[in-house]
Design a protein around this motif. Structure first.
Motif, PDB file in Angstrom:
ATOM      1  N   ASN A  57      22.834  28.371   8.369  1.00  0.00           N
ATOM      2  CA  ASN A  57      22.308  27.045   8.044  1.00  0.00           C
ATOM      3  C   ASN A  57      23.359  25.941   7.987  1.00  0.00           C
ATOM      4  O   ASN A  57      23.189  24.945   7.293  1.00  0.00           O
ATOM      5  CB  ASN A  57      21.560  27.124   6.698  1.00  0.00           C
ATOM      6  N   ASN A  58      24.436  26.088   8.740  1.00  0.00           N
ATOM      7  CA  ASN A  58      25.517  25.102   8.677  1.00  0.00           C
ATOM      8  C   ASN A  58      25.064  23.679   8.931  1.00  0.00           C
ATOM      9  O   ASN A  58      25.571  22.742   8.330  1.00  0.00           O
ATOM     10  CB  ASN A  58      26.610  25.464   9.686  1.00  0.00           C
ATOM     11  N   TYR A  82      23.963  25.127   2.370  1.00  0.00           N
ATOM     12  CA  TYR A  82      24.397  23.970   3.153  1.00  0.00           C
ATOM     13  C   TYR A  82      25.311  23.056   2.353  1.00  0.00           C
ATOM     14  O   TYR A  82      25.015  22.703   1.218  1.00  0.00           O
ATOM     15  CB  TYR A  82      23.166  23.165   3.613  1.00  0.00           C
ATOM     16  N   ASP A  83      26.426  22.688   2.959  1.00  0.00           N
ATOM     17  CA  ASP A  83      27.307  21.670   2.390  1.00  0.00           C
ATOM     18  C   ASP A  83      28.142  21.096   3.538  1.00  0.00           C
ATOM     19  O   ASP A  83      28.225  21.696   4.618  1.00  0.00           O
ATOM     20  CB  ASP A  83      28.188  22.284   1.285  1.00  0.00           C
ATOM     21  N   ILE A  84      28.738  19.946   3.268  1.00  0.00           N
ATOM     22  CA  ILE A  84      29.441  19.200   4.332  1.00  0.00           C
ATOM     23  C   ILE A  84      30.477  20.068   5.058  1.00  0.00           C
ATOM     24  O   ILE A  84      30.590  20.025   6.288  1.00  0.00           O
ATOM     25  CB  ILE A  84      30.159  17.973   3.722  1.00  0.00           C
ATOM     26  N   ARG A 134      26.178  34.378   3.838  1.00  0.00           N
ATOM     27  CA  ARG A 134      27.552  33.890   3.927  1.00  0.00           C
ATOM     28  C   ARG A 134      27.614  32.391   4.199  1.00  0.00           C
ATOM     29  O   ARG A 134      26.897  31.876   5.050  1.00  0.00           O
ATOM     30  CB  ARG A 134      28.294  34.638   5.031  1.00  0.00           C
ATOM     31  N   GLY A 135      28.497  31.719   3.492  1.00  0.00           N
ATOM     32  CA  GLY A 135      28.749  30.309   3.748  1.00  0.00           C
ATOM     33  C   GLY A 135      27.514  29.458   3.522  1.00  0.00           C
ATOM     34  O   GLY A 135      27.004  29.345   2.408  1.00  0.00           O
ATOM     35  N   ALA A 136      27.033  28.840   4.584  1.00  0.00           N
ATOM     36  CA  ALA A 136      25.886  27.936   4.482  1.00  0.00           C
ATOM     37  C   ALA A 136      24.569  28.685   4.307  1.00  0.00           C
ATOM     38  O   ALA A 136      23.526  28.072   4.118  1.00  0.00           O
ATOM     39  CB  ALA A 136      25.823  27.048   5.714  1.00  0.00           C
ATOM     40  N   GLY A 137      24.610  29.995   4.357  1.00  0.00           N
ATOM     41  CA  GLY A 137      23.391  30.773   4.172  1.00  0.00           C
ATOM     42  C   GLY A 137      22.581  30.893   5.450  1.00  0.00           C
ATOM     43  O   GLY A 137      23.018  30.491   6.535  1.00  0.00           O
ATOM     44  N   ASN A 138      21.390  31.488   5.298  1.00  0.00           N
ATOM     45  CA  ASN A 138      20.558  31.864   6.445  1.00  0.00           C
ATOM     46  C   ASN A 138      19.269  31.041   6.478  1.00  0.00           C
ATOM     47  O   ASN A 138      19.187  29.990   5.876  1.00  0.00           O
ATOM     48  CB  ASN A 138      20.233  33.356   6.343  1.00  0.00           C
ATOM     49  N   CYS A 139      18.287  31.578   7.162  1.00  0.00           N
ATOM     50  CA  CYS A 139      16.938  31.017   7.129  1.00  0.00           C
ATOM     51  C   CYS A 139      16.279  31.468   5.824  1.00  0.00           C
ATOM     52  O   CYS A 139      16.280  32.663   5.512  1.00  0.00           O
ATOM     53  CB  CYS A 139      16.137  31.516   8.330  1.00  0.00           C
ATOM     54  N   ALA A 140      15.733  30.528   5.066  1.00  0.00           N
ATOM     55  CA  ALA A 140      15.107  30.884   3.784  1.00  0.00           C
ATOM     56  C   ALA A 140      13.797  31.630   4.022  1.00  0.00           C
ATOM     57  O   ALA A 140      12.941  31.176   4.775  1.00  0.00           O
ATOM     58  CB  ALA A 140      14.854  29.625   2.958  1.00  0.00           C
ATOM     59  N   TYR A 174      30.569  23.208   5.665  1.00  0.00           N
ATOM     60  CA  TYR A 174      29.941  24.130   6.621  1.00  0.00           C
ATOM     61  C   TYR A 174      29.338  23.373   7.797  1.00  0.00           C
ATOM     62  O   TYR A 174      29.321  23.857   8.929  1.00  0.00           O
ATOM     63  CB  TYR A 174      28.867  24.969   5.918  1.00  0.00           C
ATOM     64  N   MET A 175      28.814  22.190   7.514  1.00  0.00           N
ATOM     65  CA  MET A 175      28.314  21.347   8.598  1.00  0.00           C
ATOM     66  C   MET A 175      29.424  21.093   9.618  1.00  0.00           C
ATOM     67  O   MET A 175      29.207  21.185  10.835  1.00  0.00           O
ATOM     68  CB  MET A 175      27.821  20.011   8.022  1.00  0.00           C
ATOM     69  N   LEU A 176      30.619  20.800   9.106  1.00  0.00           N
ATOM     70  CA  LEU A 176      31.726  20.464  10.006  1.00  0.00           C
ATOM     71  C   LEU A 176      32.133  21.661  10.871  1.00  0.00           C
ATOM     72  O   LEU A 176      32.323  21.515  12.079  1.00  0.00           O
ATOM     73  CB  LEU A 176      32.921  19.946   9.198  1.00  0.00           C
ATOM     74  N   THR A 177      32.240  22.861  10.285  1.00  0.00           N
ATOM     75  CA  THR A 177      32.602  24.008  11.131  1.00  0.00           C
ATOM     76  C   THR A 177      31.465  24.317  12.109  1.00  0.00           C
ATOM     77  O   THR A 177      31.716  24.712  13.242  1.00  0.00           O
ATOM     78  CB  THR A 177      32.953  25.268  10.300  1.00  0.00           C
ATOM     79  N   GLY A 178      30.230  24.093  11.687  1.00  0.00           N
ATOM     80  CA  GLY A 178      29.100  24.289  12.591  1.00  0.00           C
ATOM     81  C   GLY A 178      29.139  23.317  13.762  1.00  0.00           C
ATOM     82  O   GLY A 178      28.984  23.714  14.929  1.00  0.00           O
ATOM     83  N   GLN A 179      29.366  22.039  13.453  1.00  0.00           N
ATOM     84  CA  GLN A 179      29.433  21.035  14.519  1.00  0.00           C
ATOM     85  C   GLN A 179      30.553  21.364  15.503  1.00  0.00           C
ATOM     86  O   GLN A 179      30.436  21.114  16.705  1.00  0.00           O
ATOM     87  CB  GLN A 179      29.678  19.641  13.925  1.00  0.00           C
TER      88      GLN A 179
END
Lengths: 325, 325
Positions: B213-214, B286-288, B242-248, B290-295
């Protein structure tokens, strides 16, 4: 199926990003932002390449007591100018006017005298005639206009067809698809967007999308509708907005490929202004109670009350929603 | 474009929901769940209509010291039986075995003697031959098998084509598309899913999807890939992973139209077991960072370290990621 416009690598020069942090986020803190917050957001938006910044509502001072709300509920011309001066930037400024909650004939001056560029008229689908009256008036004053049809997930397709036809024949510039309840899925949002885009093509209008994050789909729905040709995209810093919040600006800017958009300034704003705002107790964002109202295609008011009471008895809440269907 | 399978109202009887809370969530708390937590999750999954529950990894005790991890890193037969008895339910049980991190020839007994139904073999794309060796062995033991090709967003299309062809010719039952870095968008996940589904159709395999969920897209990507025919869907309670987590799981069960799925028991589990776990300090979601590594399509390890250090200097973090590209 309608083709996608561009692909995941292409720059779509028709895209306009609108920051609605103060307007939709204002619903979380009664519009009580400090001037420093709004000024720094204004600067961050300009540096990030954001195309429009919405400063709030221009609500009726007869209906709403100015002593009971922060000033961005009313967006007085002088309050905006106090932040932006004459707005010597490429970013445009918008305010929102709700059908039935503003004194539009008294409270707007001609665009030539105003620092505001665009007025967004928000309405429910049965209020389209009232919205069009306002839109035509704002056009005579010289403003760009949008019509934001709220709670579209509860309208039936005949209503949507009729509304789009009426707006197509009006002076409105942009028609917004608004998922007020956060109950659309990418597939249903995409299908609605295709319908809106048909009218847009026929009448030379543009289409916008405004998301809510009840089912963690605000960003997904935004980029899905965008892929079919929606071009006005609402987002807010850290997704700040009523209830489950909106599409996060940082997700959207990180996705868009146009090099005019820049993530760094928004990250800096979040670090320095959003985190302290959250620490001060202002609450928004995805949570189970909002997921449930989104899944049930319901107004989030019960979920907002549940949140305000710091409850976490989800089962009880879910049962109560099902009993009041 | 490939047609969607079914629509937003239809029941897809081919869908299998797999709960990976203890396995992927175990990466957040070193697999140190109480027996009560795992037992109640097992009961909630059965009541909710979940099709598979994954109990953890079966990791090598030579490579990993059992004193340093909770027991679900190893998933001993007796530890699973201690929770499920003979598993007299319709829900099946899986464990994960990582290529290169398990002693598969020593640590698995024949399916006829085991309470485990399915072994999921996780690998990176260059490890496909090693994965297939394991898969064939597990088939001789009588297990259902999957191959979960991780970090697929970093593989090129020639690698993906070759891997799918090799797996198509193997005994594997299900091939999983795994967005380990949370960097896929619904459009890119959908395109990959269509490619996987072509192989599936050719060789009589099924396709699964495992999201992270990044970018707040785990649920969106899951239902998008599902709409094209992906049928094995991973989810976790409150997106724990792990990290941003999965699909809820609660988002997924609330979306699926098959009346066998039921949201209430999962809500109850979240209220009574996930909230206390979070309150005890276990962090995911989800947090910023993790968003950045995802992007940037990167492993989340830097974001995990940033989180562990309680940092919120997003700009500094973003700059450091860009410097280490």
């Amino acid at each position: 199926m309608a083709p996608r416009k561009g692909n995941l690598m292409s720059v779509r020069s028709d895209i306009k990003v609108l920051d609605a942090t103060v307007r939709d986020g204002g619903l979380c803190n009664n519009f009580e932002f400090t001037d420093e917050f709004v000024t720094e957001l204004y600067k961050a938006n300009i540096k990030s390449g954001v195309d429009y910044m919405e400063f709030g509502y221009r609500a009726s001072k007869k209906m709403f007591d100015p002593k009971k709300f922060g000033k961005w509920k009313f967006c007085a011309e002088e309050d905006i100018r106090n932040i932006v001066g004459d707005n010597v930037s490429d970013m445009k400024i918008s305010v929102m006017a709700d059908v039935g909650r503003c004194d539009f004939r008294e409270d707007f001056i001609p665009k030539s005298e105003s620092v505001i560029d665009m007025v967004r008229v928000a309405c429910y689908i049965h209020q389209i005639p009232a919205a069009i009256e306002m839109i035509e008036y704002f056009h005579t004053l010289g403003y760009e206009t949008t019509c934001n049809i709220m709670a579209i997930s509860q309208a039936n397709s005949e209503q949507v067809d009729a509304a789009l036809e009426m707006l197509g024949q009006s002076s409105v510039d942009v028609i917004y698809l608004v998922d007020s309840y956060g109950s659309l899925y990418p597939e249903s949002a995409g299908n609605l967007a295709k319908k809106y885009l048909e009218t847009a093509e026929k009448y030379g209008k543009l289409i916008g999308f405004h998301a809510h994050n009840n089912q963690n789909l605000a960003f997904a729905n935004t980029i899905e509708t965008m892929s079919y040709g929606v071009s006005y995209l609402d987002a807010t810093a850290s997704a700040m907005g009523r209830g489950a919040g909106n599409c996060a600006m940082e997700l959207l800017l990180g996705f868009l490929k146009n090099p005019k958009y820049n993530l760094y300034s928004i990250l800096s704003f979040i670090e320095n202004y959003i985190l302290p705002l959250k620490a001060s107790g202002v609450v928004w964002g995805y949570d189970i109670q909002y997921m449930l109202t989104g899944q049930l295609n319901r107004h989030p008011r019960e979920a907002m009350a549940f949140t305000a009471e710091n409850r976490s008895d989800y089962c009880e809440f879910y049962t109560s929603l099902l009993e009041n269907f």
